[in-house]
Design an enzyme around this catalytic site. Structure first.
Site: not given
Length: 517
Positions: A127, A241, A492, A446, A125, A47
């Site tokens: 996190n 990454v 989602t 979205h 975001s 992450e």
């Protein structure tokens, strides 16, 4: 084992069976399914952002203190916070044209090209847990043309996604004003709708404790104890990454930059899952020299129209939903107006008493309701994210440039949605304001389509129905970017369902190899 200590644990492994890039719901679904079906497999989850909660990936709403929530939100805002430290959270919405929500950050440059609509509201975001640390938890099932026709087991995959996300239609269905809201909406909107497409409680990724508190699902719920207790699964935060490694037409691993030290490491992997998001996923493939024709194309957001209303006929002594309620949805619940092909938009109706927007006069708890209508986009290959060959972003990856326009069909859908949301507001009571507000493009958060799946390698899809990238064995993509259909419902649940299919295919391959040995 995924605990609060693990994300900071170094050094990195030299080799793993599966490298997962991104710790949001889709990446977490891969880790969970693999932990359940192939516990012998070694898994590393990378992450780019920090850990902001305990357990890692949990929703910020579950943080008890207001100060703690604000700290978590600010730490999610990428390399540069949208509001100076110590600023009032209400300042996030200071720019109506480019609104910023707590826990997110905008794309600074490249969000609009000359003569195009662009995506001024495009936000991210950064996190552990991704956007699922900040979302509303809405998990409706797609219907009609939102569904992926070439997936015969889509309903079973959606049910599995509901299990992983802990989805319930009952947690807020019995809120004190919920029946009133739904009955009025039903009377105005249900005529001609199929039974499963009528107004109903919104399925939510939330559960209610015995003492009345709400626990909102984040990626931590998807990880589950099965992943947290898996000694062969490890989570590395602040680990960017920068390249997926390949050997010919087969994936071979990843190159990771430790953002805590600046050092880079190469990690061998039999399978790599890119589960970043619909913008940063294709960005990484591009940076890695993996550039199928459809990469970054068919980008779609859901044009969003919002309205607000004061419920009429509500008595002053509405009972409290619970003495422990700390959410803005407890009194009037969350109602769902499903998408239909005849009315290609989807609505969610929820309480707005806690809105930072001033409301004049005394307010009965639960009586101020917001209506948000999300529209299905007319898909175009020309709506796309393009990556720079020579300019990088704050994470050292290719800079993004967005090409995005509305079609005549989009304008027709928006017009119909405005009429629908006005009718819905009038059915509920006294609308606040003369006209609904059309949010800037991108504000729905979205984003979909840029890694879309398909049934053949014909230039219109990046991956097959299991999420494996065409022509690169062992490389999978996951998340909302994989969804190939125009949707209006919150994506989602569908994104997690598609991740389940890919994780099962990897598990089957790993288990088959283990059996042969």
């Amino acid at each position: 084992m995924i605990t609060t200590a693990v994300p900071s644990a170094r050094p990195y492994p030299a080799v793993v069976d599966v490298a997962i890039i991104g710790s949001g719901p889709a990446g977490a679904a891969y880790a969970r399914i693999l932990s359940e079906l192939s516990p012998q497999a070694s898994i590393a989850i990378f992450e780019a952002g920090p850990t902001i909660s305990d357990p890692p990936g949990s929703h910020v709403k579950n943080i008890a203190s207001v100060q703690g929530r604000e700290v978590a939100q600010r730490r999610s805002e990428g390399k540069v916070s949208a509001v100076p430290s110590g600023g009032n959270l209400a300042e996030y919405a200071r720019d109506v044209a480019r609104p910023v929500r707590p826990g997110t950050f905008l794309l600074d440059d490249g969000w609009q090209q000359p003569g195009e609509t662009g995506l001024p509201g495009l936000a991210f975001s950064s996190n552990v847990g991704g956007m699922a640390a900040h979302w509303t938890g809405a998990c409706p099932r797609p219907g009609g043309s939102e569904r992926i026709a070439f997936l015969p087991n889509m309903d079973e995959l959606l049910s599995e996604a509901e299990r992983l996300l802990s989805v319930s239609s009952e947690a807020l269905a019995g809120a004190p004003l919920a029946d009133l809201v739904r009955s009025r909406l039903s009377a105005a909107l249900d005529d001609g709708r199929a039974p499963d497409r009528r107004v109903q409680p919104m399925p939510l990724a939330v559960r209610r404790t015995d003492d009345g508190r709400f626990i909102w699902s984040g990626a931590d719920v998807v990880f589950g104890d099965e992943t947290r207790n898996n000694p062969r699964a490890r989570l590395f935060d602040e680990s960017v990454v920068v390249r997926v490694l390949t050997d010919g037409d087969e994936v071979s691993g990843v190159r990771v930059r430790d953002d805590k030290s600046g050092d880079e490491h190469e990690i061998a992997a039999r399978y790599v899952v890119v589960a970043a998001d619909a913008l940063r996923g294709p960005q990484l493939l591009f940076a890695s020299g993996i550039r199928p024709e459809a990469l970054g194309r068919y980008l779609n957001d859901q044009p969003q129209i919002v309205h607000a209303v004061r419920l009429t006929g509500v008595v002053d002594d509405v009972p409290a939903a619970s003495s422990s309620d700390t959410t803005i949805t407890a009194q009037s619940g969350v109602s769902w107006v499903p998408f239909t092909d005849e009315q290609p938009f989807h609505g969610q109706v929820m309480q707005l008493d806690a809105s930072p927007v001033p409301i004049s006069g005394d307010v009965i708890p639960g009586s101020i309701v917001g209506l948000g209508w999300f529209c299905a986009k007319d898909l175009q290959a020309s709506d796309r994210v393009v990556f720079s060959e020579d300019t990088t972003d704050a994470y050292g990856l290719p800079a993004m440039n967005i090409h995005y326009t509305f079609t005549e069909r989009d304008e027709q859908t928006l017009s119909a949605a405005r009429q629908s949301v006005v009718a819905a507001a009038r059915s509920l009571g006294e609308p606040l304001g003369d006209e609904p507000l059309t949010f800037p493009a991108g504000a729905s958060l979205h984003y979909q389509g840029t890694l879309r799946m398909g049934t053949s390698n014909d230039g219109t899809a990046v991956c097959d129905p299991a999420g494996q990238v065409w022509d690169v064995r062992g490389l999978f993509v996951a998340g909302n970017g994989v969804i190939p259909t125009p949707t209006a419902c919150n994506p989602t649940l569908t994104g997690v369902a598609l991740a389940v299919a890919g994780a099962r295919q990897i598990a089957e391959s790993i288990n088959s190899t283990s059996t042969e040995k």
